[in-house]
Scaffold this motif. Structure first.
Motif, PDB file in Angstrom:
ATOM      1  N   SER A 262      95.255  90.251  46.380  1.00  0.00           N
ATOM      2  CA  SER A 262      95.617  90.152  44.963  1.00  0.00           C
ATOM      3  C   SER A 262      97.025  90.703  44.782  1.00  0.00           C
ATOM      4  CB  SER A 262      94.632  90.934  44.089  1.00  0.00           C
ATOM      5  OG  SER A 262      94.734  92.321  44.353  1.00  0.00           O
ATOM      6  N   SER A 263      97.624  90.390  43.626  1.00  0.00           N
ATOM      7  CA  SER A 263      98.949  90.912  43.342  1.00  0.00           C
ATOM      8  C   SER A 263      98.905  92.432  43.198  1.00  0.00           C
ATOM      9  CB  SER A 263      99.513  90.278  42.070  1.00  0.00           C
ATOM     10  OG  SER A 263      98.665  90.535  40.961  1.00  0.00           O
ATOM     11  N   ALA A 264      97.784  92.945  42.659  1.00  0.00           N
ATOM     12  CA  ALA A 264      97.645  94.395  42.511  1.00  0.00           C
ATOM     13  C   ALA A 264      97.652  95.085  43.870  1.00  0.00           C
ATOM     14  CB  ALA A 264      96.358  94.730  41.754  1.00  0.00           C
ATOM     15  N   GLU A 265      96.999  94.468  44.852  1.00  0.00           N
ATOM     16  CA  GLU A 265      96.969  95.055  46.197  1.00  0.00           C
ATOM     17  C   GLU A 265      98.365  95.043  46.825  1.00  0.00           C
ATOM     18  OE1 GLU A 265      94.982  94.347  50.628  1.00  0.00           O
ATOM     19  OE2 GLU A 265      94.157  93.291  48.883  1.00  0.00           O
TER      20      GLU A 265
ATOM     21  N   VAL B 225     105.002 113.958  40.762  1.00  0.00           N
ATOM     22  CA  VAL B 225     105.329 112.539  40.644  1.00  0.00           C
ATOM     23  C   VAL B 225     104.761 111.969  39.352  1.00  0.00           C
ATOM     24  CG1 VAL B 225     105.064 110.255  41.676  1.00  0.00           C
ATOM     25  CG2 VAL B 225     105.333 112.248  43.150  1.00  0.00           C
ATOM     26  N   GLU B 226     105.539 111.117  38.719  1.00  0.00           N
ATOM     27  CA  GLU B 226     105.062 110.298  37.608  1.00  0.00           C
ATOM     28  C   GLU B 226     105.268 108.841  37.973  1.00  0.00           C
ATOM     29  OE1 GLU B 226     107.123 111.244  34.047  1.00  0.00           O
ATOM     30  OE2 GLU B 226     106.210 113.220  33.795  1.00  0.00           O
ATOM     31  N   MET B 227     104.373 107.983  37.492  1.00  0.00           N
ATOM     32  CA  MET B 227     104.508 106.550  37.772  1.00  0.00           C
ATOM     33  C   MET B 227     104.468 105.768  36.466  1.00  0.00           C
ATOM     34  SD  MET B 227     102.480 105.851  41.347  1.00  0.00           S
ATOM     35  CE  MET B 227     101.038 106.808  40.952  1.00  0.00           C
ATOM     36  N   PRO B 228     105.578 105.738  35.754  1.00  0.00           N
ATOM     37  CA  PRO B 228     105.631 105.013  34.482  1.00  0.00           C
ATOM     38  C   PRO B 228     105.573 103.500  34.712  1.00  0.00           C
ATOM     39  CG  PRO B 228     107.460 106.571  34.720  1.00  0.00           C
ATOM     40  CD  PRO B 228     106.846 106.396  36.064  1.00  0.00           C
ATOM     41  N   PHE B 229     104.961 102.823  33.761  1.00  0.00           N
ATOM     42  CA  PHE B 229     104.959 101.353  33.784  1.00  0.00           C
ATOM     43  C   PHE B 229     106.266 100.853  33.175  1.00  0.00           C
ATOM     44  CE2 PHE B 229     104.340  97.452  31.274  1.00  0.00           C
ATOM     45  CZ  PHE B 229     104.051  96.567  32.305  1.00  0.00           C
TER      46      PHE B 229
ATOM     47  N   LYS C 269     100.345  97.464  36.071  1.00  0.00           N
ATOM     48  CA  LYS C 269      99.508  98.545  35.558  1.00  0.00           C
ATOM     49  C   LYS C 269      98.298  98.799  36.444  1.00  0.00           C
ATOM     50  CE  LYS C 269     100.732  98.030  30.654  1.00  0.00           C
ATOM     51  NZ  LYS C 269     100.227  97.763  29.280  1.00  0.00           N
ATOM     52  N   ALA C 270      97.704  97.741  37.008  1.00  0.00           N
ATOM     53  CA  ALA C 270      96.535  97.919  37.868  1.00  0.00           C
ATOM     54  C   ALA C 270      96.897  98.707  39.118  1.00  0.00           C
ATOM     55  CB  ALA C 270      95.964  96.562  38.247  1.00  0.00           C
ATOM     56  N   ALA C 271      98.038  98.381  39.707  1.00  0.00           N
ATOM     57  CA  ALA C 271      98.475  99.085  40.914  1.00  0.00           C
ATOM     58  C   ALA C 271      98.771 100.546  40.609  1.00  0.00           C
ATOM     59  CB  ALA C 271      99.704  98.405  41.502  1.00  0.00           C
TER      60      ALA C 271
END
Length: 295
Positions: free
Chosen positions: A199-202, A257-261, A240-242
Protein backbone atom coordinates in the motif's frame (compact mmCIF):
# COMPACT_ATOMS: atom_id res chain seq x y z
CA UNK A 1 45.07 17.14 3.50
CA UNK A 2 42.26 19.19 5.04
CA UNK A 3 42.65 20.41 8.62
CA UNK A 4 39.52 21.63 10.34
CA UNK A 5 38.45 22.35 13.91
CA UNK A 6 37.49 25.04 16.42
CA UNK A 7 40.82 25.22 18.28
CA UNK A 8 43.06 27.61 16.34
CA UNK A 9 46.12 27.06 18.53
CA UNK A 10 45.86 23.29 18.20
CA UNK A 11 45.57 23.56 14.42
CA UNK A 12 48.67 25.77 14.27
CA UNK A 13 50.59 23.27 16.39
CA UNK A 14 49.46 20.39 14.20
CA UNK A 15 50.61 22.17 11.03
CA UNK A 16 53.96 22.94 12.66
CA UNK A 17 54.53 19.30 13.59
CA UNK A 18 53.53 18.11 10.11
CA UNK A 19 55.92 20.55 8.45
CA UNK A 20 58.74 19.29 10.68
CA UNK A 21 58.15 15.69 9.60
CA UNK A 22 57.11 16.06 5.96
CA UNK A 23 57.69 18.36 3.00
CA UNK A 24 54.37 20.16 2.93
CA UNK A 25 52.99 23.52 1.85
CA UNK A 26 50.22 25.47 3.54
CA UNK A 27 47.71 26.43 0.84
CA UNK A 28 45.59 28.55 3.18
CA UNK A 29 41.83 28.36 3.29
CA UNK A 30 40.24 25.44 1.47
CA UNK A 31 39.37 26.33 -2.12
CA UNK A 32 39.39 23.09 -4.12
CA UNK A 33 39.52 19.45 -3.08
CA UNK A 34 38.81 16.29 -5.12
CA UNK A 35 36.65 18.13 -7.65
CA UNK A 36 34.73 20.13 -5.03
CA UNK A 37 35.09 23.92 -5.10
CA UNK A 38 34.68 25.94 -1.89
CA UNK A 39 33.85 29.65 -2.03
CA UNK A 40 33.43 32.03 0.91
CA UNK A 41 31.54 35.29 1.24
CA UNK A 42 29.74 37.31 3.88
CA UNK A 43 26.64 35.22 3.22
CA UNK A 44 28.31 31.92 4.03
CA UNK A 45 30.20 29.03 2.42
CA UNK A 46 29.21 27.87 -1.05
CA UNK A 47 30.33 24.49 -2.42
CA UNK A 48 29.85 23.17 -5.93
CA UNK A 49 31.52 21.05 -8.60
CA UNK A 50 31.45 23.39 -11.60
CA UNK A 51 34.86 22.38 -12.97
CA UNK A 52 33.94 18.72 -12.49
CA UNK A 53 30.79 19.26 -14.57
CA UNK A 54 32.69 21.05 -17.33
CA UNK A 55 35.29 18.27 -17.45
CA UNK A 56 32.49 15.70 -17.63
CA UNK A 57 30.85 17.54 -20.53
CA UNK A 58 34.17 17.57 -22.40
CA UNK A 59 34.77 13.88 -21.70
CA UNK A 60 31.44 12.78 -23.19
CA UNK A 61 31.68 15.28 -26.06
CA UNK A 62 28.67 17.37 -25.03
CA UNK A 63 30.22 20.78 -24.38
CA UNK A 64 28.00 22.33 -27.05
CA UNK A 65 24.86 20.30 -26.30
CA UNK A 66 21.44 21.85 -25.77
CA UNK A 67 20.63 22.01 -22.02
CA UNK A 68 17.69 20.02 -20.66
CA UNK A 69 15.17 21.65 -18.33
CA UNK A 70 15.04 18.71 -15.89
CA UNK A 71 17.39 15.80 -15.14
CA UNK A 72 14.72 13.23 -16.02
CA UNK A 73 11.39 13.22 -17.80
CA UNK A 74 8.29 12.88 -15.66
CA UNK A 75 6.83 9.35 -15.48
CA UNK A 76 9.93 8.04 -17.27
CA UNK A 77 9.02 4.34 -16.92
CA UNK A 78 12.61 3.17 -17.37
CA UNK A 79 12.91 -0.61 -17.19
CA UNK A 80 14.65 -3.62 -18.66
CA UNK A 81 12.99 -4.54 -21.96
CA UNK A 82 13.29 -7.80 -23.84
CA UNK A 83 15.35 -7.78 -27.05
CA UNK A 84 16.26 -4.10 -26.59
CA UNK A 85 19.59 -2.89 -27.99
CA UNK A 86 22.35 -2.85 -25.40
CA UNK A 87 24.56 0.17 -24.70
CA UNK A 88 28.31 0.08 -24.09
CA UNK A 89 28.41 -1.20 -20.51
CA UNK A 90 31.88 0.11 -19.68
CA UNK A 91 31.11 3.59 -20.97
CA UNK A 92 27.76 3.61 -19.18
CA UNK A 93 29.28 2.54 -15.87
CA UNK A 94 31.99 5.20 -16.09
CA UNK A 95 29.46 7.95 -16.77
CA UNK A 96 27.04 6.89 -14.03
CA UNK A 97 29.93 6.52 -11.58
CA UNK A 98 30.92 10.14 -12.22
CA UNK A 99 27.31 11.25 -11.80
CA UNK A 100 27.11 9.44 -8.45
CA UNK A 101 30.15 11.39 -7.23
CA UNK A 102 28.66 14.62 -8.55
CA UNK A 103 25.50 14.07 -6.51
CA UNK A 104 27.57 14.80 -3.35
CA UNK A 105 26.85 18.48 -3.97
CA UNK A 106 23.85 18.15 -6.32
CA UNK A 107 20.79 16.74 -4.55
CA UNK A 108 18.68 17.88 -7.50
CA UNK A 109 20.05 14.95 -9.55
CA UNK A 110 19.96 12.37 -6.72
CA UNK A 111 16.73 10.70 -7.86
CA UNK A 112 17.66 10.59 -11.54
CA UNK A 113 21.12 9.19 -10.78
CA UNK A 114 19.54 6.60 -8.49
CA UNK A 115 17.32 5.43 -11.34
CA UNK A 116 20.02 5.10 -14.00
CA UNK A 117 22.35 3.35 -11.53
CA UNK A 118 19.88 0.45 -11.35
CA UNK A 119 20.87 -0.68 -14.85
CA UNK A 120 24.66 -0.85 -14.45
CA UNK A 121 24.79 -4.63 -15.11
CA UNK A 122 23.21 -4.54 -18.57
CA UNK A 123 22.39 -0.99 -19.73
CA UNK A 124 20.21 -0.55 -22.78
CA UNK A 125 20.22 2.40 -25.19
CA UNK A 126 17.17 3.90 -23.49
CA UNK A 127 19.09 3.94 -20.20
CA UNK A 128 22.09 5.54 -21.90
CA UNK A 129 19.84 8.28 -23.29
CA UNK A 130 18.47 8.89 -19.78
CA UNK A 131 22.00 9.25 -18.41
CA UNK A 132 22.86 11.70 -21.19
CA UNK A 133 19.79 13.74 -20.31
CA UNK A 134 21.24 14.23 -16.84
CA UNK A 135 24.42 15.50 -18.48
CA UNK A 136 22.40 17.90 -20.65
CA UNK A 137 20.65 19.15 -17.51
CA UNK A 138 24.05 19.73 -15.92
CA UNK A 139 25.08 21.81 -18.94
CA UNK A 140 22.57 24.49 -17.94
CA UNK A 141 23.12 24.20 -14.18
CA UNK A 142 26.91 23.83 -13.89
CA UNK A 143 27.11 26.60 -11.29
CA UNK A 144 24.53 25.08 -8.93
CA UNK A 145 25.64 23.97 -5.50
CA UNK A 146 25.00 24.29 -1.78
CA UNK A 147 25.17 27.45 0.31
CA UNK A 148 25.65 27.13 4.07
CA UNK A 149 24.55 30.18 6.04
CA UNK A 150 24.19 31.14 9.69
CA UNK A 151 20.52 31.32 10.61
CA UNK A 152 20.92 31.67 14.36
CA UNK A 153 19.65 28.18 15.22
CA UNK A 154 20.61 24.51 14.98
CA UNK A 155 17.14 23.03 14.60
CA UNK A 156 16.99 19.66 12.84
CA UNK A 157 14.20 19.16 10.32
CA UNK A 158 13.54 16.55 7.68
CA UNK A 159 11.20 15.85 4.78
CA UNK A 160 10.33 12.40 3.50
CA UNK A 161 8.24 11.03 0.65
CA UNK A 162 7.83 7.89 -1.44
CA UNK A 163 6.20 6.73 -4.63
CA UNK A 164 4.18 3.51 -4.48
CA UNK A 165 5.13 0.65 -6.81
CA UNK A 166 6.92 3.11 -9.06
CA UNK A 167 9.35 0.60 -10.59
CA UNK A 168 7.66 -1.04 -13.63
CA UNK A 169 9.90 -4.14 -13.46
CA UNK A 170 9.50 -5.29 -9.87
CA UNK A 171 6.87 -2.84 -8.54
CA UNK A 172 9.11 -1.71 -5.71
CA UNK A 173 8.76 1.82 -4.39
CA UNK A 174 11.37 4.57 -4.22
CA UNK A 175 11.68 6.64 -1.06
CA UNK A 176 13.73 9.72 -0.33
CA UNK A 177 14.46 12.27 2.35
CA UNK A 178 16.14 15.64 2.91
CA UNK A 179 17.47 16.82 6.27
CA UNK A 180 18.31 20.35 7.37
CA UNK A 181 20.35 21.64 10.31
CA UNK A 182 19.85 25.31 11.07
CA UNK A 183 18.10 25.79 7.75
CA UNK A 184 20.98 24.29 5.74
CA UNK A 185 20.64 21.12 3.72
CA UNK A 186 23.11 18.56 5.05
CA UNK A 187 22.03 15.06 3.94
CA UNK A 188 19.72 13.58 1.33
CA UNK A 189 18.93 10.20 -0.15
CA UNK A 190 16.82 8.61 -2.87
CA UNK A 191 16.75 4.81 -2.96
CA UNK A 192 14.55 2.00 -4.19
CA UNK A 193 13.08 -0.02 -1.33
CA UNK A 194 14.17 -3.66 -0.89
CA UNK A 195 10.67 -5.15 -0.61
CA UNK A 196 7.37 -4.59 -2.41
CA UNK A 197 5.01 -2.36 -0.43
CA UNK A 198 1.38 -3.51 -0.46
CA UNK A 199 0.00 0.00 0.00
CA UNK A 200 1.04 3.62 -0.30
CA UNK A 201 0.95 3.87 3.50
CA UNK A 202 3.48 1.04 3.77
CA UNK A 203 5.77 2.67 1.21
CA UNK A 204 5.56 5.99 3.08
CA UNK A 205 6.10 4.20 6.41
CA UNK A 206 9.36 2.70 5.18
CA UNK A 207 10.39 6.12 3.92
CA UNK A 208 9.65 7.64 7.32
CA UNK A 209 11.78 4.94 8.96
CA UNK A 210 14.81 5.97 6.88
CA UNK A 211 14.24 9.69 7.44
CA UNK A 212 13.69 9.25 11.18
CA UNK A 213 16.85 7.17 11.53
CA UNK A 214 18.78 9.97 9.81
CA UNK A 215 17.35 12.65 12.11
CA UNK A 216 18.22 10.70 15.26
CA UNK A 217 21.72 10.06 13.92
CA UNK A 218 22.24 13.77 13.24
CA UNK A 219 20.94 14.60 16.70
CA UNK A 220 23.48 12.23 18.25
CA UNK A 221 26.32 13.68 16.13
CA UNK A 222 25.38 17.19 17.25
CA UNK A 223 25.43 16.07 20.88
CA UNK A 224 28.86 14.46 20.49
CA UNK A 225 30.17 17.71 19.00
CA UNK A 226 28.91 19.62 22.00
CA UNK A 227 26.31 21.54 20.03
CA UNK A 228 22.84 22.32 21.33
CA UNK A 229 20.38 19.85 19.82
CA UNK A 230 17.80 19.81 22.60
CA UNK A 231 14.98 21.18 20.47
CA UNK A 232 12.46 18.75 19.04
CA UNK A 233 13.30 17.40 15.60
CA UNK A 234 10.56 17.57 12.99
CA UNK A 235 10.04 15.05 10.21
CA UNK A 236 7.41 16.19 7.71
CA UNK A 237 5.34 13.66 5.76
CA UNK A 238 2.30 13.88 3.50
CA UNK A 239 0.64 10.57 4.53
CA UNK A 240 -1.49 10.61 7.69
CA UNK A 241 -1.77 6.81 7.87
CA UNK A 242 2.00 6.39 7.72
CA UNK A 243 2.45 9.03 10.42
CA UNK A 244 -0.02 7.26 12.72
CA UNK A 245 1.74 3.90 12.54
CA UNK A 246 5.22 5.48 12.70
CA UNK A 247 4.93 7.51 15.89
CA UNK A 248 7.21 6.16 18.60
CA UNK A 249 5.60 6.90 22.02
CA UNK A 250 8.98 7.01 23.77
CA UNK A 251 10.45 9.60 21.43
CA UNK A 252 7.19 11.55 21.15
CA UNK A 253 6.71 11.83 24.92
CA UNK A 254 10.34 12.85 25.39
CA UNK A 255 9.74 15.55 22.75
CA UNK A 256 12.65 14.24 20.70
CA UNK A 257 10.72 13.95 17.45
CA UNK A 258 7.54 15.38 15.99
CA UNK A 259 5.96 14.19 12.76
CA UNK A 260 3.66 16.92 11.46
CA UNK A 261 1.42 16.24 8.48
CA UNK A 262 2.02 18.45 5.46
CA UNK A 263 0.39 18.42 2.04
CA UNK A 264 2.59 17.33 -0.84
CA UNK A 265 2.57 20.73 -2.52
CA UNK A 266 3.21 22.51 0.79
CA UNK A 267 6.05 20.14 1.63
CA UNK A 268 7.75 20.83 -1.68
CA UNK A 269 7.25 24.57 -1.22
CA UNK A 270 8.71 24.39 2.31
CA UNK A 271 11.76 22.51 1.03
CA UNK A 272 12.17 25.20 -1.61
CA UNK A 273 11.90 27.97 0.98
CA UNK A 274 14.67 26.41 3.07
CA UNK A 275 16.89 25.48 0.13
CA UNK A 276 16.39 28.42 -2.23
CA UNK A 277 19.71 30.03 -1.34
CA UNK A 278 21.44 26.74 -2.11
CA UNK A 279 20.27 26.92 -5.74
CA UNK A 280 18.79 23.47 -5.36
CA UNK A 281 15.72 23.20 -7.52
CA UNK A 282 15.86 26.46 -9.45
CA UNK A 283 15.02 24.76 -12.72
CA UNK A 284 13.18 21.61 -11.59
CA UNK A 285 10.72 23.24 -9.21
CA UNK A 286 10.01 26.11 -11.59
CA UNK A 287 8.85 23.52 -14.10
CA UNK A 288 6.59 22.07 -11.44
CA UNK A 289 5.11 25.55 -10.84
CA UNK A 290 6.05 25.38 -7.16
CA UNK A 291 7.64 28.78 -7.12
CA UNK A 292 10.26 30.98 -8.65
CA UNK A 293 13.49 30.53 -6.68
CA UNK A 294 16.22 33.08 -6.98
CA UNK A 295 19.99 32.68 -7.16
Amino acid sequence: MIITGDDTEEMIELRKNLFNEFEMKDLGLLKYFLGIEVLRSKKGIFINQRKYVLDLLAEVGMVDCKPADTPMVQNHGLQMKENARLADRGRYQRLVGKLIYLSHTRPDIAYAVGVVSQFMHAPQEEHWDAALRIVRYLKGTADHGLLFEKHGNLEIHGFTDADWAGNPNDRKSTAGYFTFIGGNLVTWRSKKQKVVALSSAEAEFRGIKSGLTELLWLRRIMKELGLDSSKTCKLFCDNKAAISISENPENIEAKIVEMPFVKSEDQLADILTKAVNSKLFREVLCKLSIGNPVA
